[in-house]
Design an enzyme around this catalytic site. Structure first.
Site, PDB file in Angstrom:
ATOM      1  N   ASN A  39       0.371  -0.650  -0.038  1.00  0.00           N
ATOM      2  CA  ASN A  39      -0.196   0.463   0.090  1.00  0.00           C
ATOM      3  C   ASN A  39       0.573   1.036   0.023  1.00  0.00           C
ATOM      4  O   ASN A  39       2.295   0.789   0.458  1.00  0.00           O
ATOM      5  CB  ASN A  39      -0.850  -0.145   1.608  1.00  0.00           C
ATOM      6  CG  ASN A  39      -0.537  -0.147   2.094  1.00  0.00           C
ATOM      7  OD1 ASN A  39       0.548   0.577   2.584  1.00  0.00           O
ATOM      8  ND2 ASN A  39      -0.029  -1.349   3.248  1.00  0.00           N
ATOM      9  N   ASP A  79      -4.014  -6.450   4.609  1.00  0.00           N
ATOM     10  CA  ASP A  79      -5.063  -7.428   5.505  1.00  0.00           C
ATOM     11  C   ASP A  79      -5.168  -8.435   4.994  1.00  0.00           C
ATOM     12  O   ASP A  79      -5.886  -9.880   5.331  1.00  0.00           O
ATOM     13  CB  ASP A  79      -6.561  -6.193   5.365  1.00  0.00           C
ATOM     14  CG  ASP A  79      -6.726  -5.389   6.534  1.00  0.00           C
ATOM     15  OD1 ASP A  79      -6.303  -5.687   7.486  1.00  0.00           O
ATOM     16  OD2 ASP A  79      -7.368  -4.061   5.527  1.00  0.00           O
ATOM     17  N   LYS A 106       8.664 -17.271 -10.755  1.00  0.00           N
ATOM     18  CA  LYS A 106       7.655 -15.913 -11.347  1.00  0.00           C
ATOM     19  C   LYS A 106       7.119 -16.024 -11.714  1.00  0.00           C
ATOM     20  O   LYS A 106       6.893 -17.319 -12.681  1.00  0.00           O
ATOM     21  CB  LYS A 106       8.906 -15.000 -12.040  1.00  0.00           C
ATOM     22  CG  LYS A 106       8.507 -13.559 -12.841  1.00  0.00           C
ATOM     23  CD  LYS A 106       9.285 -12.835 -13.354  1.00  0.00           C
ATOM     24  CE  LYS A 106       8.768 -11.837 -14.526  1.00  0.00           C
ATOM     25  NZ  LYS A 106       8.758 -11.600 -15.572  1.00  0.00           N
ATOM     26  N   PHE A 132      -4.716   3.097  14.997  1.00  0.00           N
ATOM     27  CA  PHE A 132      -4.691   4.295  13.704  1.00  0.00           C
ATOM     28  C   PHE A 132      -5.726   3.462  12.951  1.00  0.00           C
ATOM     29  O   PHE A 132      -5.941   2.293  12.854  1.00  0.00           O
ATOM     30  CB  PHE A 132      -4.062   4.608  12.624  1.00  0.00           C
ATOM     31  CG  PHE A 132      -2.721   5.273  13.318  1.00  0.00           C
ATOM     32  CD1 PHE A 132      -2.132   5.091  14.628  1.00  0.00           C
ATOM     33  CD2 PHE A 132      -2.823   6.848  12.516  1.00  0.00           C
ATOM     34  CE1 PHE A 132      -1.231   6.492  14.946  1.00  0.00           C
ATOM     35  CE2 PHE A 132      -2.016   7.609  13.023  1.00  0.00           C
ATOM     36  CZ  PHE A 132      -1.096   7.189  14.674  1.00  0.00           C
ATOM     37  N   LYS A 160     -13.549   0.562  14.851  1.00  0.00           N
ATOM     38  CA  LYS A 160     -12.113  -0.182  15.004  1.00  0.00           C
ATOM     39  C   LYS A 160     -11.828  -0.170  16.586  1.00  0.00           C
ATOM     40  O   LYS A 160     -11.444  -0.696  17.679  1.00  0.00           O
ATOM     41  CB  LYS A 160     -11.863   0.537  14.642  1.00  0.00           C
ATOM     42  CG  LYS A 160     -11.590  -0.060  12.923  1.00  0.00           C
ATOM     43  CD  LYS A 160     -10.949   0.305  12.404  1.00  0.00           C
ATOM     44  CE  LYS A 160     -11.075  -0.069  10.317  1.00  0.00           C
ATOM     45  NZ  LYS A 160     -10.189   0.968   9.612  1.00  0.00           N
ATOM     46  N   LYS A 189     -11.460  -3.169  18.840  1.00  0.00           N
ATOM     47  CA  LYS A 189     -10.086  -4.107  18.638  1.00  0.00           C
ATOM     48  C   LYS A 189      -9.508  -3.334  20.285  1.00  0.00           C
ATOM     49  O   LYS A 189      -8.605  -3.113  21.122  1.00  0.00           O
ATOM     50  CB  LYS A 189      -8.900  -2.654  17.759  1.00  0.00           C
ATOM     51  CG  LYS A 189      -9.408  -3.561  16.703  1.00  0.00           C
ATOM     52  CD  LYS A 189      -8.018  -3.075  15.292  1.00  0.00           C
ATOM     53  CE  LYS A 189      -8.394  -3.335  13.952  1.00  0.00           C
ATOM     54  NZ  LYS A 189      -7.235  -4.092  12.929  1.00  0.00           N
TER      55      LYS A 189
END
Ligand code: PMT
Length: 406
Positions: free
Chosen positions: A208, A277, A287, A323, A337, A341
């Site tokens: 990301n 995730d 490959k 976060f 969250k 969490k």
């Protein structure tokens, strides 16, 4: 907070009048405020305004300073706990970036060892000009702190970035810098940063846009405030902040193992990393060839949820801060969250913005607490946001200690 000395530099722009409120708020907070104005600033606001608000003489002309200040720039520079320049024009930014010292303000900045906080304000085309942006980048790189300008209607009738930040945001950023530096002494903190990479084959991976800047700022600020810091970092281009121990990981599973290893002895864990995730269910040691395939279906599986793994291991007195990176329903999703969490608080940011969140030098966050409180912080440099997060962590730990059975 004990009284501190703030040197307030006021430079010549229409926003100079707002510096009067900045001066007034700092004085009301108990600080000694000594104002240095550039010649141009006096065209917008009279020195008498600042002299009246601060109860201190205002310096404009370096050579007109009283004889006892024959090395006045050094005296001001040495007395400063903070040098704050608000508004900072394009001209003063250029001078500071290039080390010029042709008036009282620029000489003071060159001579001081105190932190320097700069609040730019100018026409948006000037602000976006590469010359100004380069000067800002030079100053950030040299450790200057910034209160980013707001976007909105400017005095010249145009709209865009460049409006001086609100006086309360400037004063809040100043207060963050004036806080005693060692309030995290004795803390062991674990901070995660950056992305994880989940390999598909020897050349490809899922990842990301996290640059690591938010997590590295948290680590840097915690170390500067006296904490022993372990920074568990995914792949980034960033240098290890001074005094920080870095543990380099690549995948979510590696990050999970490193967090669990270091969490047991930690006072606080801050999960700023953008952990993948999902990962490919199967890794191809070769490959993957294009061959004749027109499309390729990837089967993904969940990575370990690190915060979920930490929750049952949490001991009384340990803080866990998460976060939330959201592209919609920021507050609602972050609250979900926070509760799921079992966090002490969560820092929510909107990752669709280009001027905050991923990769930006600045961030704009909301802090959500389990009791329903939501704090909205102004957009600021990631170091400032990090300082604000550690301030909340200090307060949360104090509340924990107060609530613990005696
Ligand atoms: O690195 P920068 O370029 O500076 O960008 C900063 C940032 C946008 C990455 C940062 O501010 C941020 O939002 N980090 C959290 C990113 C994220 O993964 O958010 P999330 O909403 O998907 O996850 C919620 C929380 O669970 C996070 O604290 C995350 O670290 C944690 N998590 C996520 C997945 C997982 N498998 N395990 C976790 O513990």
């Amino acid at each position: 907070m004990a009284e501190k000395t703030v040197i307030l530099g006021v430079t010549g722009g229409i926003a100079a009048y707002k510096a009067a409120e900045v001066a007034s708020r700092l004085v009301q907070a108990g600080h000694t405020v000594k104002v240095i104005m550039t010649e141009a600033a006096t065209r917008f606001v009279a020195p008498l305004t600042f002299q009246t608000l601060t109860g201190q003489p205002v310096v404009v002309d370096m050579f007109a300073a009283p004889p006892v200040w024959n090395v006045a720039h050094v005296a001001y520079a040495a007395a400063a706990d903070l040098v704050l320049i608000a508004p900072a024009t394009a001209d003063v930014l250029a001078k500071l970036a290039h080390g010029l010292a042709d008036d009282m303000l620029t000489t003071t900045v060159l001579a001081t060892r105190a932190p320097v906080l700069v609040a730019p304000a100018m026409n948006s085309s000037m602000y976006l000009n590469p010359a100004v942006q380069q000067n800002l980048a030079i100053l950030r790189g040299r450790g200057f702190h910034m209160v980013e300008p707001e976007t909105g209607r400017l005095a010249c009738g145009t709209s865009g970035p460049g409006r001086l930040a609100a006086p309360e945001a400037i004063v809040a950023a100043a207060e963050e810098l004036l806080r005693p530096a060692c309030d995290l002494a004795g803390w062991r903190v674990v901070v995660t940063a950056g992305p994880t990479r989940e390999a598909l084959d020897p050349v490809r991976f899922l990842s990301n846009r996290s640059s690591g800047k938010m997590g590295y700022a948290l680590a840097q600020v915690a170390a500067a405030r006296g904490a022993a810091v372990t920074l568990i970092s995914g792949p980034t281009a960033l240098a290890v902040p001074p005094g920080v121990e870095r543990v380099e990981v690549t995948t979510a599973a590696e990050m999970c193992a490193a967090v669990l290893e270091h969490f047991s002895g930690a006072t606080a864990l801050v999960m700023a990393a953008a952990v993948a995730d999902w990962r490919p269910k199967a890794f191809s040691p070769e490959k993957i060839k294009k061959g004749e395939h027109k499309s390729l279906l990837l089967e993904l599986e969940r990575t370990p949820d690190i915060l979920a793994a930490v929750a049952p291991r949490k001991k009384p007195g340990q803080l866990v801060i998460g976060f939330a990176a959201e592209s919609s329903r920021l507050t609602e999703n972050a609250r979900e969250k926070l509760l799921r969490k079992r966090l002490d608080f969560i820092v929510a940011n909107d990752i669709t913005r280009s001027d905050a969140g991923f990769a930006s030098d600045a961030n704009e966050v909301k802090i959500l607490w389990p009791d329903g409180r939501v704090e909205e912080l102004p957009r600021a440099a990631k170091e400032e946001v990090a300082a604000a997060i550690w301030n909340r962590a200090v307060a949360a730990r104090k509340d924990m200690a107060d609530a613990a059975p005696k």
